[in-house]
Design a protein around this motif. Structure first.
Motif, PDB file in Angstrom:
ATOM      1  N   GLY A   1       2.780  -0.899   0.042  1.00  0.00           N
ATOM      2  CA  GLY A   1       4.060  -0.654  -0.231  1.00  0.00           C
ATOM      3  C   GLY A   1       3.995   0.464  -1.320  1.00  0.00           C
ATOM      4  N   THR A   2       5.098   0.914  -2.339  1.00  0.00           N
ATOM      5  CA  THR A   2       5.118   1.776  -3.080  1.00  0.00           C
ATOM      6  C   THR A   2       4.086   1.300  -4.250  1.00  0.00           C
ATOM      7  OG1 THR A   2       7.374   2.479  -2.816  1.00  0.00           O
ATOM      8  CG2 THR A   2       6.530   2.719  -4.844  1.00  0.00           C
ATOM      9  N   SER A   3       3.461   2.197  -4.878  1.00  0.00           N
ATOM     10  CA  SER A   3       2.319   1.691  -5.913  1.00  0.00           C
ATOM     11  C   SER A   3       2.842   2.304  -7.400  1.00  0.00           C
ATOM     12  CB  SER A   3       0.876   2.111  -5.250  1.00  0.00           C
ATOM     13  OG  SER A   3       0.327   1.433  -4.105  1.00  0.00           O
TER      14      SER A   3
ATOM     15  N   GLU B   1      -0.406  -7.878   2.643  1.00  0.00           N
ATOM     16  CA  GLU B   1       0.276  -6.930   1.825  1.00  0.00           C
ATOM     17  C   GLU B   1      -0.510  -6.676   0.672  1.00  0.00           C
ATOM     18  OE1 GLU B   1       4.468  -7.640   1.048  1.00  0.00           O
ATOM     19  OE2 GLU B   1       3.676  -7.383  -1.248  1.00  0.00           O
TER      20      GLU B   1
ATOM     21  N   TYR C   1      -0.426  -3.560   4.747  1.00  0.00           N
ATOM     22  CA  TYR C   1       0.692  -2.822   4.271  1.00  0.00           C
ATOM     23  C   TYR C   1       0.715  -2.389   2.841  1.00  0.00           C
ATOM     24  CZ  TYR C   1       5.354  -2.064   2.845  1.00  0.00           C
ATOM     25  OH  TYR C   1       6.566  -1.657   2.020  1.00  0.00           O
TER      26      TYR C   1
ATOM     27  N   SER D   1       0.982  -3.189  -6.418  1.00  0.00           N
ATOM     28  CA  SER D   1       2.107  -2.800  -5.414  1.00  0.00           C
ATOM     29  C   SER D   1       3.429  -3.026  -6.474  1.00  0.00           C
ATOM     30  CB  SER D   1       2.100  -3.890  -4.250  1.00  0.00           C
ATOM     31  OG  SER D   1       3.187  -3.928  -3.568  1.00  0.00           O
ATOM     32  N   GLN D   2       4.271  -2.302  -6.202  1.00  0.00           N
ATOM     33  CA  GLN D   2       5.514  -2.336  -6.819  1.00  0.00           C
ATOM     34  C   GLN D   2       6.065  -3.694  -6.855  1.00  0.00           C
ATOM     35  OE1 GLN D   2       6.860   0.450  -8.175  1.00  0.00           O
ATOM     36  NE2 GLN D   2       8.869  -0.834  -9.121  1.00  0.00           N
ATOM     37  N   SER D   3       6.046  -4.356  -5.693  1.00  0.00           N
ATOM     38  CA  SER D   3       6.505  -5.841  -5.581  1.00  0.00           C
ATOM     39  C   SER D   3       5.639  -6.856  -6.479  1.00  0.00           C
ATOM     40  CB  SER D   3       6.531  -6.336  -4.057  1.00  0.00           C
ATOM     41  OG  SER D   3       5.398  -6.201  -3.491  1.00  0.00           O
ATOM     42  N   HIS D   4       4.576  -6.385  -7.206  1.00  0.00           N
ATOM     43  CA  HIS D   4       3.774  -7.339  -7.776  1.00  0.00           C
ATOM     44  C   HIS D   4       3.711  -6.982  -9.283  1.00  0.00           C
ATOM     45  CE1 HIS D   4       2.953  -9.812  -4.310  1.00  0.00           C
ATOM     46  NE2 HIS D   4       2.367  -8.872  -3.769  1.00  0.00           N
ATOM     47  N   LYS D   5       4.652  -6.341  -9.661  1.00  0.00           N
ATOM     48  CA  LYS D   5       4.814  -5.908 -11.082  1.00  0.00           C
ATOM     49  C   LYS D   5       4.687  -7.048 -12.177  1.00  0.00           C
ATOM     50  CE  LYS D   5       8.276  -3.443 -11.688  1.00  0.00           C
ATOM     51  NZ  LYS D   5       9.218  -2.474 -12.191  1.00  0.00           N
ATOM     52  N   ASP D   6       5.216  -8.293 -11.768  1.00  0.00           N
ATOM     53  CA  ASP D   6       5.060  -9.420 -12.253  1.00  0.00           C
ATOM     54  C   ASP D   6       3.779  -9.793 -12.775  1.00  0.00           C
ATOM     55  OD1 ASP D   6       4.750 -10.106  -9.768  1.00  0.00           O
ATOM     56  OD2 ASP D   6       5.362 -12.146 -10.271  1.00  0.00           O
TER      57      ASP D   6
ATOM     58  N   VAL E   1      -1.833  -6.160  -3.214  1.00  0.00           N
ATOM     59  CA  VAL E   1      -1.391  -6.514  -4.376  1.00  0.00           C
ATOM     60  C   VAL E   1      -1.894  -5.666  -5.521  1.00  0.00           C
ATOM     61  CG1 VAL E   1      -1.387  -8.626  -6.069  1.00  0.00           C
ATOM     62  CG2 VAL E   1      -1.005  -9.086  -3.825  1.00  0.00           C
TER      63      VAL E   1
END
Length: 95
Positions: free
Chosen positions: A5-7, A60, A3, A75-80, A62
């Protein structure tokens, strides 16, 4: 199936590709590496020139890096993870 997602693409500072991937692998639950689109262990001694490495966590995306590319795809969800890499001087992240 992976998967993606938005990058977000962040500029890499110097040759920090290997440090970024290794840090990110330690920050996710179940790291899996795709080396040139095939599951494989992370190479010792750094990333070879013509190698694309994608790090996945539970299938997913990263982060993806390639030594010949001057940016890392997060991945946008791993900006941290990207922010910590920036604090370590490996990426340029602007909020």
């Amino acid at each position: 199936m992976v998967y993606y997602g938005t990058s977000v693409f962040y500029p890499i500072i110097g040759k920090s590709h290997d440090q970024i991937v290794r840090y990110a692998a330690g920050a996710v639950r179940q790291p899996v590496f795709l080396i040139n689109d095939a599951i494989a262990p992370l190479p010792d001694g750094g990333i070879p020139q013509d190698t694309k490495i994608a790090l996945l966590d539970d299938r997913e995306h990263v982060v993806t890096v390639q030594l010949s590319n001057s940016s890392a795809q997060f991945s946008q969800s791993h900006k941290d993870i990207a922010v910590v890499c920036a604090l370590n001087g490996w990426l340029e992240v602007k909020q």
